[in-house]
Design a protein around this motif. Structure first.
Motif, PDB file in Angstrom:
ATOM      1  N   PRO A   1      -4.478   6.668 -11.966  1.00  0.00           N
ATOM      2  CA  PRO A   1      -4.285   5.629 -12.901  1.00  0.00           C
ATOM      3  C   PRO A   1      -4.453   4.088 -12.612  1.00  0.00           C
ATOM      4  O   PRO A   1      -4.341   3.953 -11.300  1.00  0.00           O
ATOM      5  N   GLY A   2      -5.103   3.219 -13.090  1.00  0.00           N
ATOM      6  CA  GLY A   2      -5.361   1.911 -12.863  1.00  0.00           C
ATOM      7  C   GLY A   2      -6.440   1.846 -11.590  1.00  0.00           C
ATOM      8  O   GLY A   2      -7.297   2.401 -11.592  1.00  0.00           O
TER       9      GLY A   2
ATOM     10  N   ASN B   1       0.462   5.088   5.596  1.00  0.00           N
ATOM     11  CA  ASN B   1      -0.613   5.092   4.603  1.00  0.00           C
ATOM     12  C   ASN B   1      -0.313   5.070   3.189  1.00  0.00           C
ATOM     13  O   ASN B   1      -1.209   5.036   2.159  1.00  0.00           O
ATOM     14  N   VAL B   2       1.114   5.685   2.930  1.00  0.00           N
ATOM     15  CA  VAL B   2       1.190   5.472   1.497  1.00  0.00           C
ATOM     16  C   VAL B   2       1.423   4.210   1.042  1.00  0.00           C
ATOM     17  O   VAL B   2       0.494   3.995   0.036  1.00  0.00           O
ATOM     18  N   MET B   3       1.679   3.206   1.811  1.00  0.00           N
ATOM     19  CA  MET B   3       1.703   1.682   1.590  1.00  0.00           C
ATOM     20  C   MET B   3       0.131   1.348   1.583  1.00  0.00           C
ATOM     21  O   MET B   3      -0.281   0.630   0.341  1.00  0.00           O
ATOM     22  N   LEU B   4      -0.555   1.826   2.513  1.00  0.00           N
ATOM     23  CA  LEU B   4      -1.900   1.359   2.182  1.00  0.00           C
ATOM     24  C   LEU B   4      -2.586   1.778   0.945  1.00  0.00           C
ATOM     25  O   LEU B   4      -3.387   1.130   0.328  1.00  0.00           O
ATOM     26  N   PHE B   5      -2.327   2.988   0.645  1.00  0.00           N
ATOM     27  CA  PHE B   5      -2.915   3.786  -0.557  1.00  0.00           C
ATOM     28  C   PHE B   5      -2.639   2.772  -1.729  1.00  0.00           C
ATOM     29  O   PHE B   5      -3.368   2.514  -2.809  1.00  0.00           O
ATOM     30  N   LEU B   6      -1.247   2.512  -1.944  1.00  0.00           N
ATOM     31  CA  LEU B   6      -0.684   1.701  -3.186  1.00  0.00           C
ATOM     32  C   LEU B   6      -1.267   0.198  -2.896  1.00  0.00           C
ATOM     33  O   LEU B   6      -1.424  -0.297  -3.911  1.00  0.00           O
ATOM     34  N   VAL B   7      -1.492  -0.323  -1.975  1.00  0.00           N
ATOM     35  CA  VAL B   7      -1.613  -1.845  -1.890  1.00  0.00           C
ATOM     36  C   VAL B   7      -3.256  -1.931  -1.775  1.00  0.00           C
ATOM     37  O   VAL B   7      -3.729  -2.851  -2.639  1.00  0.00           O
TER      38      VAL B   7
END
Lengths: 192, 306
Positions: free
Chosen positions: B106-107, B81-87
């Motif tokens: 941000p962004g 889920n961390v990856m999902l949020f970043l990607v």
């Protein structure tokens, strides 16, 4: 093995010996999957299990390698108990099909034939098979089966296929040379 | 090593253990299809509860299950889920079809209500899948698994592969530990002290003897099986497959009901009257859902458009 037709090399001969070897290969796959891995990424580890389809493929052909990887992965999942992820099982089986295609391009390990050109073709097929299996098959199945996000799955699959290619090339080629040398020592009879 | 294994080699005492192999395999296959085919929390939660009831009814040893679940939770769910949020923070919009933004980062990073809902449903889906595999693994012995697969129509040679593989796993696991220990005694470093590259190269020394011991048995086993007439006939009966009992019949009927319900759901909600997004969501009405084509969400599709 050299005088068999293409289809026979592809499918393998399904006698009792092949069945037992595929079963033992599947068990070996399960054991290595559970106990012989170095974790790298989510869902993925630097598993040495993908060596097993290479050996099975070298001895019996791609289809036995496919079955060994598929059954082995299902068994590994049931033993480890971390849930059965069919997307990865099918991906592994498809990759195994490519990796285990050694007899198709003339690398007959059981007759002691494995040369540098075979190693090069093998390395290329490793890359190609893993790209197809984990770049196309697994992401699509993950999205269809479990509703995973495509981008995340592509990243995971990328890491997974890289680690698989690494293991298959770095460990696989020395093992194939060793195996070929060992079989060659046993079949040292030449026709005069 | 053995305490990590979840699967049983001997049949247990409870009702689910006593069902015949075909009933269990059939139930498991239909359950898997139902879990895979639905992205709907109204279906997944009842299935999850059903599977948890199955697991509890078998009175298992909870420790290995909970350990494995914790590992899976950390690796798959938390990191995923961390990856999902970043990607792809758009996952909520793409799959659920709404955009109620809760926090703008941000962004391109943001958290929407739908993103959290998507995470939650995928977690439930994966947990349900995990629970169904666990229930199946706890209830079934390898011979029952093989005989059940055979009765489902798989050729018996493939079923032999399944049961034979299970039979040899403890032997190969023992060989593996012995070979690893003896190799480490000879100075081949396998632990975390060596670098990953070194460990990778050292694995060759471990795998070669393991492969030779494992495949050295092939001829003996194959000859023994040939001598006993294996593979002579087209069909084969299984020692583990019993006559169906009263409970078997009840479970088979229930499985067929589940199968019909799944097919009905898929036909109704995917083809005849399809929900515009992939995931159903309680606070979005049908008209509000923004439908997004899944192919357009892949990051490299943008490169082709330019």
């Amino acid at each position: 093995m050299a005088n068999k037709s293409f289809g026979q090399k592809l499918l393998g001969t399904w006698n009792t010996r092949t069945i037992v070897a595929v079963a033992i290969g599947a068990a070996l796959f399960g054991v290595l999957m559970n106990y012989g891995g170095i974790p790298v990424f989510t869902n993925t580890s630097l598993t040495t299990a993908m060596i097993v389809p290479v050996i099975i493929g070298a001895m019996f052909g791609p289809l036995p390698a496919f079955v060994a990887a598929g059954v082995g992965n299902v068994i590994a999942d049931l033993i480890g108990g971390w849930g059965m992820w069919f997307d990865w099982s099918i991906g592994n089986a498809v990759a195994a099909c490519f990796v285990g295609a050694l007899p198709l391009y003339g690398a007959y390990i059981t007759e002691g034939v494995f040369e540098v050109k075979h190693a090069v073709i093998y390395a290329i097929l490793c890359a190609l098979g893993n790209m197809i299996a984990f770049g196309v098959v697994t992401p699509i199945l993950t999205t269809v089966f479990y509703g995973g996000d495509l981008n995340v799955t592509f990243l995971q699959a990328f890491a997974g296929s890289l680690s698989n290619i690494l293991v298959e090339v770095v460990i696989g080629i020395p093992i194939l040379f060793l195996l070929a040398r060992r079989y060659k020592a046993r079949t040292n009879l030449e026709e005069e | 090593m053995n305490n990590r294994m979840v699967i049983n080699y001997t049949p247990g005492p409870t009702l689910l253990h006593k069902l015949s192999g075909f009933t269990k395999v059939f139930l498991f296959l239909v359950m898997t299809v139902a879990i895979i085919a639905t992205y709907d929390i109204r279906i997944l939660v009842p299935l999850l509860i059903l599977n948890i009831i199955e697991i509890v009814s078998m009175k298992p040893n909870y420790k290995p299950i909970l350990i494995v679940f914790a590992i899976t939770f950390v690796t798959v769910t938390l990191l995923g889920n961390v990856m999902l949020f970043l990607v792809s923070p758009d996952a909520g919009l793409n799959n659920v079809g709404g955009n109620h933004i809760l926090w703008q980062g941000p962004g391109r990073l943001y958290i929407s209500k739908e993103f959290l809902w998507y995470m939650f449903v995928v977690f439930i889906k994966r947990t349900t899948s995990f629970a169904s595999v666990m229930a199946f693994a706890l209830a079934t012995t390898p011979s029952e698994f093989a005989s059940g697969l055979n009765k489902c129509g798989l050729p018996y040679k493939v079923c032999t592969i399944v049961s034979l593989a299970y039979r040899t796993i403890p032997d190969i696991a023992n060989d593996f530990v012995n070979i690893r220990n003896s190799m480490m005694m000879r100075g081949v470093e396998m632990s975390k002290k060596a670098s990953v590259w070194k460990r990778l190269k050292n694995t060759v020394y471990l795998l070669v003897p393991l492969i030779f011991t494992a495949f050295g048995k092939v001829n003996d086993i194959a000859n023994a099986m040939d001598l006993r007439g294996y593979g002579k006939h087209k069909k084969r009966t299984w020692f583990a497959e019993n006559e169906p009992t009263k409970w078997d019949k009840i479970f088979r009927v229930l499985t067929i009901v589940l199968l019909i319900a799944t097919v009905y759901y898929v036909v109704m909600y995917r083809f005849i009257n399809p929900w515009p997004a992939k995931f159903w969501c309680p606070w979005l009405a049908r008209e509000e859902v923004i439908s997004v084509n899944a192919i357009d969400t892949i990051f490299f599709m943008d490169w082709f458009k330019k």
